[in-house]
Design a protein around this motif. Structure first.
Motif, PDB file in Angstrom:
ATOM      1  N   PHE A   1      -3.230  -1.071  -0.749  1.00  0.00           N
ATOM      2  CA  PHE A   1      -3.522  -1.142   0.686  1.00  0.00           C
ATOM      3  C   PHE A   1      -4.973  -1.581   0.902  1.00  0.00           C
ATOM      4  O   PHE A   1      -5.252  -2.407   1.776  1.00  0.00           O
ATOM      5  CB  PHE A   1      -3.269   0.200   1.367  1.00  0.00           C
ATOM      6  CG  PHE A   1      -3.572   0.173   2.837  1.00  0.00           C
ATOM      7  CD1 PHE A   1      -2.711  -0.438   3.726  1.00  0.00           C
ATOM      8  CD2 PHE A   1      -4.741   0.740   3.323  1.00  0.00           C
ATOM      9  CE1 PHE A   1      -2.997  -0.491   5.084  1.00  0.00           C
ATOM     10  CE2 PHE A   1      -5.039   0.701   4.678  1.00  0.00           C
ATOM     11  CZ  PHE A   1      -4.159   0.088   5.563  1.00  0.00           C
TER      12      PHE A   1
ATOM     13  N   HIS B   1       0.919   2.165  -3.701  1.00  0.00           N
ATOM     14  CA  HIS B   1      -0.335   2.721  -4.226  1.00  0.00           C
ATOM     15  C   HIS B   1      -1.436   2.445  -3.208  1.00  0.00           C
ATOM     16  O   HIS B   1      -1.525   1.348  -2.660  1.00  0.00           O
ATOM     17  CB  HIS B   1      -0.682   2.082  -5.574  1.00  0.00           C
ATOM     18  CG  HIS B   1      -1.698   2.840  -6.356  1.00  0.00           C
ATOM     19  ND1 HIS B   1      -3.038   2.669  -6.181  1.00  0.00           N
ATOM     20  CD2 HIS B   1      -1.556   3.790  -7.303  1.00  0.00           C
ATOM     21  CE1 HIS B   1      -3.692   3.470  -6.994  1.00  0.00           C
ATOM     22  NE2 HIS B   1      -2.806   4.170  -7.695  1.00  0.00           N
ATOM     23  N   TRP B   2      -2.298   3.421  -2.985  1.00  0.00           N
ATOM     24  CA  TRP B   2      -3.337   3.309  -1.960  1.00  0.00           C
ATOM     25  C   TRP B   2      -4.297   2.151  -2.229  1.00  0.00           C
ATOM     26  O   TRP B   2      -4.795   1.526  -1.296  1.00  0.00           O
ATOM     27  CB  TRP B   2      -4.110   4.624  -1.829  1.00  0.00           C
ATOM     28  CG  TRP B   2      -4.905   4.972  -3.058  1.00  0.00           C
ATOM     29  CD1 TRP B   2      -4.502   5.736  -4.105  1.00  0.00           C
ATOM     30  CD2 TRP B   2      -6.230   4.532  -3.364  1.00  0.00           C
ATOM     31  NE1 TRP B   2      -5.487   5.810  -5.056  1.00  0.00           N
ATOM     32  CE2 TRP B   2      -6.563   5.085  -4.623  1.00  0.00           C
ATOM     33  CE3 TRP B   2      -7.165   3.735  -2.708  1.00  0.00           C
ATOM     34  CZ2 TRP B   2      -7.797   4.849  -5.235  1.00  0.00           C
ATOM     35  CZ3 TRP B   2      -8.390   3.512  -3.319  1.00  0.00           C
ATOM     36  CH2 TRP B   2      -8.700   4.063  -4.566  1.00  0.00           C
ATOM     37  N   SER B   3      -4.575   1.862  -3.492  1.00  0.00           N
ATOM     38  CA  SER B   3      -5.531   0.794  -3.802  1.00  0.00           C
ATOM     39  C   SER B   3      -4.978  -0.582  -3.413  1.00  0.00           C
ATOM     40  O   SER B   3      -5.741  -1.495  -3.102  1.00  0.00           O
ATOM     41  CB  SER B   3      -5.927   0.824  -5.269  1.00  0.00           C
ATOM     42  OG  SER B   3      -4.784   0.657  -6.081  1.00  0.00           O
TER      43      SER B   3
ATOM     44  N   GLY C   1       0.809  -1.204   0.000  1.00  0.00           N
ATOM     45  CA  GLY C   1       0.000   0.000   0.000  1.00  0.00           C
ATOM     46  C   GLY C   1       0.848   1.261   0.000  1.00  0.00           C
ATOM     47  O   GLY C   1       0.355   2.340  -0.340  1.00  0.00           O
TER      48      GLY C   1
END
Length: 119
Positions: free
Chosen positions: A97, A93-95, A90
């Protein structure tokens, strides 16, 4: 009825096999979702670097390998480590996570079911 000294029966013919199947199925589904998520993340989520794509592919390959090794006693621990690595991805990239949280919860449920069935 079972007494206090008798082991609980799950009703399954082969509880070990059922639990291995649950773990392998969970990891196989995780690998499939990770691989299928690459393009939508790139299109909708914005900047997904080559390193992040490599990490996703590596995690998916690791999930498939661990799914194939579910007969080994260490495979459940390796699956747990895999969930932690997905959570750490994460940072790329936040997605990733978000996927890590979802699959960590699914894995935690699979581990819970394993404990209930096998004791």
């Amino acid at each position: 009825m079972t007494g206090p000294d008798e082991p609980r029966r799950s009703g399954l013919r082969d509880p070990q096999r059922a639990v291995r199947g649950l773990g392998a199925g969970t990891l196989a589904l995780e690998a499939l979702v990770l691989l299928l998520a690459i393009q939508p993340i790139r299109v909708v989520g914005g900047d997904l670097s080559g390193g992040a794509i490599g990490a996703v592919v590596a995690l998916a390959v690791a999930a498939i390998l661990i799914a194939g090794m579910m007969r080994r006693p260490w495979a459940w621990h390796a699956g747990t480590v895999l969930q932690g690595l997905l959570l750490l991805s994460g940072l790329l990239h936040w997605s990733l996570f978000a996927l890590g949280v979802i699959f960590a919860l699914v894995w935690a449920y699979a581990v819970h079911v394993r404990r209930v069935i096998l004791g």
